[in-house]
Design a protein around this motif. Sequence first.
Motif, PDB file in Angstrom:
ATOM      1  N   MET A   1      38.915  46.959  50.568  1.00  0.00           N
ATOM      2  CA  MET A   1      38.132  47.572  51.520  1.00  0.00           C
ATOM      3  C   MET A   1      38.884  48.765  52.097  1.00  0.00           C
ATOM      4  SD  MET A   1      35.333  46.090  53.614  1.00  0.00           S
ATOM      5  CE  MET A   1      34.801  45.959  55.409  1.00  0.00           C
ATOM      6  N   GLU A   2      40.462  48.578  52.233  1.00  0.00           N
ATOM      7  CA  GLU A   2      41.018  49.665  52.534  1.00  0.00           C
ATOM      8  C   GLU A   2      40.633  51.083  52.003  1.00  0.00           C
ATOM      9  OE1 GLU A   2      45.686  50.627  53.083  1.00  0.00           O
ATOM     10  OE2 GLU A   2      45.194  48.656  53.433  1.00  0.00           O
ATOM     11  N   GLU A   3      40.361  50.990  50.717  1.00  0.00           N
ATOM     12  CA  GLU A   3      40.046  52.347  50.146  1.00  0.00           C
ATOM     13  C   GLU A   3      38.818  53.033  50.591  1.00  0.00           C
ATOM     14  OE1 GLU A   3      37.875  48.875  47.721  1.00  0.00           O
ATOM     15  OE2 GLU A   3      40.008  49.176  48.608  1.00  0.00           O
ATOM     16  N   TYR A   4      37.954  52.026  51.452  1.00  0.00           N
ATOM     17  CA  TYR A   4      36.866  52.767  51.970  1.00  0.00           C
ATOM     18  C   TYR A   4      36.877  53.465  53.492  1.00  0.00           C
ATOM     19  CZ  TYR A   4      34.414  50.319  48.131  1.00  0.00           C
ATOM     20  OH  TYR A   4      33.983  49.962  46.993  1.00  0.00           O
ATOM     21  N   TYR A   5      38.312  53.576  54.019  1.00  0.00           N
ATOM     22  CA  TYR A   5      38.795  53.854  55.078  1.00  0.00           C
ATOM     23  C   TYR A   5      37.951  55.317  55.457  1.00  0.00           C
ATOM     24  CZ  TYR A   5      41.314  55.229  59.369  1.00  0.00           C
ATOM     25  OH  TYR A   5      41.538  55.594  60.598  1.00  0.00           O
ATOM     26  N   GLU A   6      38.337  56.175  54.519  1.00  0.00           N
ATOM     27  CA  GLU A   6      37.948  57.640  54.800  1.00  0.00           C
ATOM     28  C   GLU A   6      36.604  57.858  54.927  1.00  0.00           C
ATOM     29  OE1 GLU A   6      39.936  60.049  55.653  1.00  0.00           O
ATOM     30  OE2 GLU A   6      41.835  58.629  55.447  1.00  0.00           O
ATOM     31  N   TYR A   7      35.734  56.877  53.993  1.00  0.00           N
ATOM     32  CA  TYR A   7      34.233  57.001  54.095  1.00  0.00           C
ATOM     33  C   TYR A   7      33.926  56.559  55.408  1.00  0.00           C
ATOM     34  CZ  TYR A   7      34.473  57.784  48.932  1.00  0.00           C
ATOM     35  OH  TYR A   7      34.619  58.081  47.888  1.00  0.00           O
ATOM     36  N   PHE A   8      34.547  55.355  56.006  1.00  0.00           N
ATOM     37  CA  PHE A   8      34.134  54.756  57.300  1.00  0.00           C
ATOM     38  C   PHE A   8      34.290  55.836  58.256  1.00  0.00           C
ATOM     39  CE2 PHE A   8      35.201  50.512  55.478  1.00  0.00           C
ATOM     40  CZ  PHE A   8      33.855  50.143  55.249  1.00  0.00           C
ATOM     41  N   LYS A   9      35.545  56.547  58.110  1.00  0.00           N
ATOM     42  CA  LYS A   9      35.956  57.525  59.248  1.00  0.00           C
ATOM     43  C   LYS A   9      34.770  58.688  59.194  1.00  0.00           C
ATOM     44  CE  LYS A   9      40.153  59.242  59.353  1.00  0.00           C
ATOM     45  NZ  LYS A   9      41.194  60.073  58.947  1.00  0.00           N
ATOM     46  N   ALA A  10      34.263  59.330  57.966  1.00  0.00           N
ATOM     47  CA  ALA A  10      33.261  60.268  57.779  1.00  0.00           C
ATOM     48  C   ALA A  10      32.068  60.016  58.642  1.00  0.00           C
ATOM     49  CB  ALA A  10      32.935  60.541  56.432  1.00  0.00           C
ATOM     50  N   VAL A  11      31.562  58.492  58.255  1.00  0.00           N
ATOM     51  CA  VAL A  11      30.374  58.068  58.861  1.00  0.00           C
ATOM     52  C   VAL A  11      30.470  58.115  60.489  1.00  0.00           C
ATOM     53  CG1 VAL A  11      28.865  56.034  59.061  1.00  0.00           C
ATOM     54  CG2 VAL A  11      29.574  56.797  56.924  1.00  0.00           C
ATOM     55  N   HIS A  12      31.776  57.451  60.895  1.00  0.00           N
ATOM     56  CA  HIS A  12      32.078  57.484  62.198  1.00  0.00           C
ATOM     57  C   HIS A  12      31.806  58.610  63.161  1.00  0.00           C
ATOM     58  CE1 HIS A  12      33.963  55.786  65.813  1.00  0.00           C
ATOM     59  NE2 HIS A  12      34.823  56.710  65.933  1.00  0.00           N
ATOM     60  N   ILE A  71      29.874  52.583  66.531  1.00  0.00           N
ATOM     61  CA  ILE A  71      30.636  51.402  66.782  1.00  0.00           C
ATOM     62  C   ILE A  71      30.896  50.609  65.514  1.00  0.00           C
ATOM     63  CG2 ILE A  71      30.816  49.242  67.950  1.00  0.00           C
ATOM     64  CD1 ILE A  71      28.925  50.666  70.263  1.00  0.00           C
ATOM     65  N   LEU A  72      29.967  50.579  64.666  1.00  0.00           N
ATOM     66  CA  LEU A  72      30.107  49.729  63.338  1.00  0.00           C
ATOM     67  C   LEU A  72      31.183  50.466  62.547  1.00  0.00           C
ATOM     68  CD1 LEU A  72      29.280  47.501  61.368  1.00  0.00           C
ATOM     69  CD2 LEU A  72      27.607  48.955  60.719  1.00  0.00           C
ATOM     70  N   ALA A  73      30.912  51.950  62.329  1.00  0.00           N
ATOM     71  CA  ALA A  73      31.871  52.415  61.386  1.00  0.00           C
ATOM     72  C   ALA A  73      33.381  52.537  62.022  1.00  0.00           C
ATOM     73  CB  ALA A  73      31.378  53.783  60.993  1.00  0.00           C
ATOM     74  N   GLY A  74      33.358  52.568  63.348  1.00  0.00           N
ATOM     75  CA  GLY A  74      34.663  52.490  64.142  1.00  0.00           C
ATOM     76  C   GLY A  74      35.466  51.284  63.909  1.00  0.00           C
ATOM     77  N   GLY A  75      34.570  50.052  63.956  1.00  0.00           N
ATOM     78  CA  GLY A  75      35.027  48.732  63.857  1.00  0.00           C
ATOM     79  C   GLY A  75      35.418  48.679  62.434  1.00  0.00           C
ATOM     80  N   LEU A  76      34.807  49.111  61.448  1.00  0.00           N
ATOM     81  CA  LEU A  76      35.244  49.069  59.844  1.00  0.00           C
ATOM     82  C   LEU A  76      36.496  49.687  59.765  1.00  0.00           C
ATOM     83  CD1 LEU A  76      31.668  49.183  58.159  1.00  0.00           C
ATOM     84  CD2 LEU A  76      33.050  47.028  58.365  1.00  0.00           C
ATOM     85  N   MET A  77      36.656  50.996  60.340  1.00  0.00           N
ATOM     86  CA  MET A  77      37.805  51.794  60.267  1.00  0.00           C
ATOM     87  C   MET A  77      38.996  50.879  60.910  1.00  0.00           C
ATOM     88  SD  MET A  77      36.637  55.418  61.640  1.00  0.00           S
ATOM     89  CE  MET A  77      38.368  55.914  61.940  1.00  0.00           C
ATOM     90  N   TYR A  78      38.803  50.169  61.997  1.00  0.00           N
ATOM     91  CA  TYR A  78      39.934  49.345  62.663  1.00  0.00           C
ATOM     92  C   TYR A  78      40.108  48.258  61.711  1.00  0.00           C
ATOM     93  CZ  TYR A  78      42.442  47.152  66.476  1.00  0.00           C
ATOM     94  OH  TYR A  78      43.365  46.736  67.488  1.00  0.00           O
ATOM     95  N   TYR A  79      39.328  47.722  61.262  1.00  0.00           N
ATOM     96  CA  TYR A  79      39.291  46.458  60.414  1.00  0.00           C
ATOM     97  C   TYR A  79      40.290  46.695  59.072  1.00  0.00           C
ATOM     98  CZ  TYR A  79      38.296  42.564  57.272  1.00  0.00           C
ATOM     99  OH  TYR A  79      38.351  41.499  56.385  1.00  0.00           O
ATOM    100  N   HIS A  81      42.384  49.019  58.718  1.00  0.00           N
ATOM    101  CA  HIS A  81      43.861  49.299  58.782  1.00  0.00           C
ATOM    102  C   HIS A  81      44.553  48.577  60.378  1.00  0.00           C
ATOM    103  CE1 HIS A  81      43.081  52.532  56.273  1.00  0.00           C
ATOM    104  NE2 HIS A  81      44.401  52.715  56.439  1.00  0.00           N
ATOM    105  N   PHE A  82      43.862  47.391  60.244  1.00  0.00           N
ATOM    106  CA  PHE A  82      44.075  46.633  61.620  1.00  0.00           C
ATOM    107  C   PHE A  82      45.720  46.305  61.905  1.00  0.00           C
ATOM    108  CE2 PHE A  82      45.113  42.499  63.687  1.00  0.00           C
ATOM    109  CZ  PHE A  82      44.360  42.577  64.622  1.00  0.00           C
ATOM    110  N   ASP A  83      46.455  45.917  60.786  1.00  0.00           N
ATOM    111  CA  ASP A  83      47.911  45.758  61.175  1.00  0.00           C
ATOM    112  C   ASP A  83      48.299  46.923  61.773  1.00  0.00           C
ATOM    113  OD1 ASP A  83      47.666  43.405  60.164  1.00  0.00           O
ATOM    114  OD2 ASP A  83      48.371  43.894  58.148  1.00  0.00           O
ATOM    115  N   PHE A  84      48.293  48.293  61.387  1.00  0.00           N
ATOM    116  CA  PHE A  84      48.609  49.316  61.958  1.00  0.00           C
ATOM    117  C   PHE A  84      47.958  49.807  63.128  1.00  0.00           C
ATOM    118  CE2 PHE A  84      48.278  53.955  62.232  1.00  0.00           C
ATOM    119  CZ  PHE A  84      49.422  54.370  62.496  1.00  0.00           C
ATOM    120  N   LEU A  85      46.876  49.839  63.416  1.00  0.00           N
ATOM    121  CA  LEU A  85      46.154  50.283  64.532  1.00  0.00           C
ATOM    122  C   LEU A  85      46.351  49.332  65.684  1.00  0.00           C
ATOM    123  CD1 LEU A  85      42.798  51.701  62.855  1.00  0.00           C
ATOM    124  CD2 LEU A  85      44.509  52.900  63.705  1.00  0.00           C
ATOM    125  N   VAL A  86      46.425  48.158  65.414  1.00  0.00           N
ATOM    126  CA  VAL A  86      46.621  47.160  66.759  1.00  0.00           C
ATOM    127  C   VAL A  86      47.821  47.516  67.314  1.00  0.00           C
ATOM    128  CG1 VAL A  86      47.745  45.477  65.316  1.00  0.00           C
ATOM    129  CG2 VAL A  86      46.250  44.704  67.186  1.00  0.00           C
TER     130      VAL A  86
END
Length: 183
Positions: A1-12, A71-79, A81-86
Amino acid sequence: MEEYYEYFKAVHIIFVVSWMAGLFYGVRLFIYHTEANDRPELEKNILQKEFTKIEGRLWNIITIPAMCLTILAGGLMYYTHFDFLVTQNWMWVKIAFVILLILYHFICQNIMKQLRKGIFKYSSNQLRLWNEVATILLVAIVFTVILKSAVNWIYGLLGLIAFAVIIMMAVKIYKRYREKKGE
């Protein structure tokens, strides 16, 4: 799922822009809706009916879905990269500002429902000031995300307060200008 981070960021980012556009335009419509009270009765009724329809469409078709997808895309970004972002202090500051923006959204929704019922609790000038709250929150969120830990929180807070004061003064100056022109 981590490989989709940039896609989630763009949607966000895309839906943040859409959500903010809905908030900015929605409150602008509330201002015009309120100012329609000063028109002759027939014109007032036509305008208020039209503003009610436009506000509802804007809110239900653009603003609410954009908020949810943000909120959904932001939550997926957070999810992803959770270990880093938290562990990032700036992320908690951003989340606090986002919570305030969500609260702002629901207050606007409540204002819209009141206007729909013919309840006008705020003057057009108060709504103009209210419209700037979204701008202040947007600036706070963007600066927090871009500057991250590089921002000195005291200077950042003072800068945000100064920005808010400047925005509020600009609204007051614009009000005087409009009154001089007789609008």
